[in-house]
Design a protein around this motif. Structure first.
Motif, PDB file in Angstrom:
ATOM      1  N   ALA A  13     -68.091 -82.999  13.644  1.00  0.00           N
ATOM      2  CA  ALA A  13     -68.213 -82.063  12.524  1.00  0.00           C
ATOM      3  C   ALA A  13     -67.468 -80.776  12.826  1.00  0.00           C
ATOM      4  N   ALA A  14     -67.560 -80.303  14.085  1.00  0.00           N
ATOM      5  CA  ALA A  14     -66.856 -79.078  14.463  1.00  0.00           C
ATOM      6  C   ALA A  14     -65.352 -79.273  14.399  1.00  0.00           C
ATOM      7  N   ALA A  15     -64.888 -80.471  14.839  1.00  0.00           N
ATOM      8  CA  ALA A  15     -63.455 -80.753  14.796  1.00  0.00           C
ATOM      9  C   ALA A  15     -62.939 -80.757  13.364  1.00  0.00           C
ATOM     10  N   GLN A  16     -63.752 -81.329  12.444  1.00  0.00           N
ATOM     11  CA  GLN A  16     -63.355 -81.362  11.041  1.00  0.00           C
ATOM     12  C   GLN A  16     -63.299 -79.957  10.449  1.00  0.00           C
ATOM     13  N   GLN A  17     -64.228 -79.097  10.879  1.00  0.00           N
ATOM     14  CA  GLN A  17     -64.241 -77.738  10.377  1.00  0.00           C
ATOM     15  C   GLN A  17     -63.028 -76.955  10.846  1.00  0.00           C
ATOM     16  N   ASP A  18     -62.453 -77.352  11.987  1.00  0.00           N
ATOM     17  CA  ASP A  18     -61.296 -76.654  12.539  1.00  0.00           C
ATOM     18  C   ASP A  18     -59.989 -77.088  11.887  1.00  0.00           C
ATOM     19  N   LEU A  19     -60.029 -78.092  11.020  1.00  0.00           N
ATOM     20  CA  LEU A  19     -58.809 -78.548  10.364  1.00  0.00           C
ATOM     21  C   LEU A  19     -58.226 -77.453   9.478  1.00  0.00           C
ATOM     22  N   GLU A  20     -56.930 -77.338   9.503  1.00  0.00           N
ATOM     23  CA  GLU A  20     -56.213 -76.386   8.660  1.00  0.00           C
ATOM     24  C   GLU A  20     -55.932 -77.041   7.310  1.00  0.00           C
ATOM     25  N   ASP A  21     -56.449 -76.484   6.235  1.00  0.00           N
ATOM     26  CA  ASP A  21     -56.179 -77.028   4.908  1.00  0.00           C
ATOM     27  C   ASP A  21     -54.788 -76.609   4.457  1.00  0.00           C
ATOM     28  N   VAL A  22     -53.984 -77.592   4.089  1.00  0.00           N
ATOM     29  CA  VAL A  22     -52.607 -77.358   3.644  1.00  0.00           C
ATOM     30  C   VAL A  22     -52.471 -77.892   2.225  1.00  0.00           C
ATOM     31  N   GLN A  23     -52.145 -77.026   1.282  1.00  0.00           N
ATOM     32  CA  GLN A  23     -51.947 -77.459  -0.108  1.00  0.00           C
ATOM     33  C   GLN A  23     -50.489 -77.895  -0.292  1.00  0.00           C
ATOM     34  N   PHE A  24     -50.314 -79.061  -0.868  1.00  0.00           N
ATOM     35  CA  PHE A  24     -48.984 -79.654  -1.039  1.00  0.00           C
ATOM     36  C   PHE A  24     -48.800 -80.003  -2.512  1.00  0.00           C
ATOM     37  N   SER A  37     -43.606 -85.388   2.040  1.00  0.00           N
ATOM     38  CA  SER A  37     -44.998 -85.844   1.997  1.00  0.00           C
ATOM     39  C   SER A  37     -45.273 -86.904   3.046  1.00  0.00           C
ATOM     40  N   ARG A  38     -44.316 -87.798   3.288  1.00  0.00           N
ATOM     41  CA  ARG A  38     -44.520 -88.832   4.304  1.00  0.00           C
ATOM     42  C   ARG A  38     -44.571 -88.197   5.688  1.00  0.00           C
ATOM     43  N   TRP A  39     -43.772 -87.162   5.865  1.00  0.00           N
ATOM     44  CA  TRP A  39     -43.797 -86.445   7.140  1.00  0.00           C
ATOM     45  C   TRP A  39     -45.114 -85.704   7.313  1.00  0.00           C
ATOM     46  N   MET A  40     -45.632 -85.146   6.228  1.00  0.00           N
ATOM     47  CA  MET A  40     -46.914 -84.448   6.313  1.00  0.00           C
ATOM     48  C   MET A  40     -48.039 -85.392   6.733  1.00  0.00           C
ATOM     49  N   GLU A 160     -46.944 -67.758  -7.304  1.00  0.00           N
ATOM     50  CA  GLU A 160     -46.899 -67.133  -5.979  1.00  0.00           C
ATOM     51  C   GLU A 160     -45.501 -67.150  -5.378  1.00  0.00           C
ATOM     52  N   VAL A 161     -44.807 -68.296  -5.484  1.00  0.00           N
ATOM     53  CA  VAL A 161     -43.515 -68.411  -4.792  1.00  0.00           C
ATOM     54  C   VAL A 161     -42.319 -68.064  -5.669  1.00  0.00           C
ATOM     55  N   GLY A 162     -42.514 -67.997  -6.990  1.00  0.00           N
ATOM     56  CA  GLY A 162     -41.396 -67.694  -7.875  1.00  0.00           C
ATOM     57  C   GLY A 162     -40.701 -68.941  -8.384  1.00  0.00           C
ATOM     58  N   LEU A 163     -39.744 -68.745  -9.286  1.00  0.00           N
ATOM     59  CA  LEU A 163     -39.089 -69.866  -9.970  1.00  0.00           C
ATOM     60  C   LEU A 163     -37.748 -70.253  -9.371  1.00  0.00           C
ATOM     61  N   ASP A 164     -37.367 -69.629  -8.279  1.00  0.00           N
ATOM     62  CA  ASP A 164     -36.086 -69.966  -7.659  1.00  0.00           C
ATOM     63  C   ASP A 164     -36.230 -71.072  -6.636  1.00  0.00           C
ATOM     64  N   VAL A 165     -37.367 -71.728  -6.631  1.00  0.00           N
ATOM     65  CA  VAL A 165     -37.613 -72.824  -5.701  1.00  0.00           C
ATOM     66  C   VAL A 165     -37.998 -74.060  -6.493  1.00  0.00           C
ATOM     67  N   GLY A 166     -38.197 -75.153  -5.780  1.00  0.00           N
ATOM     68  CA  GLY A 166     -38.534 -76.396  -6.465  1.00  0.00           C
ATOM     69  C   GLY A 166     -39.745 -77.055  -5.850  1.00  0.00           C
ATOM     70  N   THR A 167     -39.641 -78.355  -5.632  1.00  0.00           N
ATOM     71  CA  THR A 167     -40.755 -79.100  -5.067  1.00  0.00           C
ATOM     72  C   THR A 167     -40.270 -79.860  -3.836  1.00  0.00           C
ATOM     73  N   PRO A 168     -41.079 -79.977  -2.797  1.00  0.00           N
ATOM     74  CA  PRO A 168     -42.485 -79.576  -2.773  1.00  0.00           C
ATOM     75  C   PRO A 168     -42.670 -78.093  -2.492  1.00  0.00           C
ATOM     76  N   VAL A 169     -43.862 -77.608  -2.831  1.00  0.00           N
ATOM     77  CA  VAL A 169     -44.329 -76.308  -2.366  1.00  0.00           C
ATOM     78  C   VAL A 169     -45.502 -76.583  -1.432  1.00  0.00           C
ATOM     79  N   VAL A 170     -45.445 -76.033  -0.247  1.00  0.00           N
ATOM     80  CA  VAL A 170     -46.495 -76.232   0.747  1.00  0.00           C
ATOM     81  C   VAL A 170     -47.075 -74.873   1.108  1.00  0.00           C
ATOM     82  N   ARG A 171     -48.390 -74.742   1.014  1.00  0.00           N
ATOM     83  CA  ARG A 171     -49.031 -73.462   1.299  1.00  0.00           C
ATOM     84  C   ARG A 171     -50.012 -73.601   2.464  1.00  0.00           C
TER      85      ARG A 171
END
Length: 216
Positions: A13-24, A37-40, A160-171
């Motif tokens: 449970a502690a290990a799961q809590q330490d996971l970094e949430d990454v929005q893709f 995405s496959r690399w992620m 947040e990132v503006g319109l001069d970028v595309g996909t993917p956006v990773v936060r």
């Protein structure tokens, strides 16, 4: 022989809590988002990272936000068709929850990008079945019922990132916009390494953007 080590329930449970949430944020049609995405998924295996899959729309970005400027008639037609797959993803999330987006994206993307079936109408129903979802959700491709949900998710990234970028956006945690190279790797590797093990304590998180913008 080296003794095997097992985690207790509390340690797991502690290990799961330490996971970094990454929005893709992804559009199923974008090949660069697919590569990244496959690399992620590989990153998840070797770093304390949990990917939160979210949708954005190249059709909305190019046709609405950029007003179709600089696009050929052929490309405008392709963009109009680009609504379909992401609408099905939105319908699936509404039906089964956002957790289904990862498996559904894998099912759609494998057929679009690995099998080269981007023009095959059977892809969406096959992918829905693979993800354990009803085939009836494929009808959402031709409906605007989920467009507001798509736009809401899209704006969360692009406001947040503006319109001069595309996909993917990773936060990851906060702000900053390192661009990925054409393979979808490069700078994202730096970002994920900084996130791993909380090595970037006190630093702002970063948002990474790929290259699907004007062309697919």
């Amino acid at each position: 022989m080296e003794a095997l080590s097992y985690l207790t329930g509390g340690e797991m449970a502690a290990a799961q809590q330490d996971l970094e949430d990454v929005q893709f944020w992804f559009d199923p049609l974008c090949p660069w988002a697919w590569i990244t995405s496959r690399w992620m998924l590989e990153v998840e295996k070797v770093r304390p990272v949990n990917v939160d899959w979210r949708i954005m729309s190249l059709a909305y970005l190019n046709l609405v936000q950029h007003k179709g400027e600089g696009l050929s008639e052929e490309y405008l037609e392709r963009m109009a068709k680009a609504w379909g797959p992401v609408r099905v993803c939105a319908a699936a999330a509404a039906e089964a929850g956002p957790g289904v987006l990862g498996p559904l994206y894998t099912a759609i993307g494998t057929r679009f990008h690995n099998q080269g079936r981007r023009e095959d109408p059977a892809v969406l129903t096959e992918a829905l079945a693979e993800a354990g979802l009803p085939a009836s959700l494929a009808a959402a491709a031709e409906s605007a019922d989920f467009d507001e949900a798509i736009k809401k998710s899209h704006h969360e990234a692009f406001d947040e990132v503006g319109l001069d970028v595309g996909t993917p956006v990773v936060r990851i945690r906060g702000k900053g916009i390192p661009h990925l190279n054409s393979s979808g790797r490069g700078d994202l590797l730096v970002v994920s390494r900084r996130a791993a093990g909380r090595r970037h304590r006190g630093r702002q998180a970063r948002a990474a953007s790929g290259v699907c913008h004007g062309h697919l």
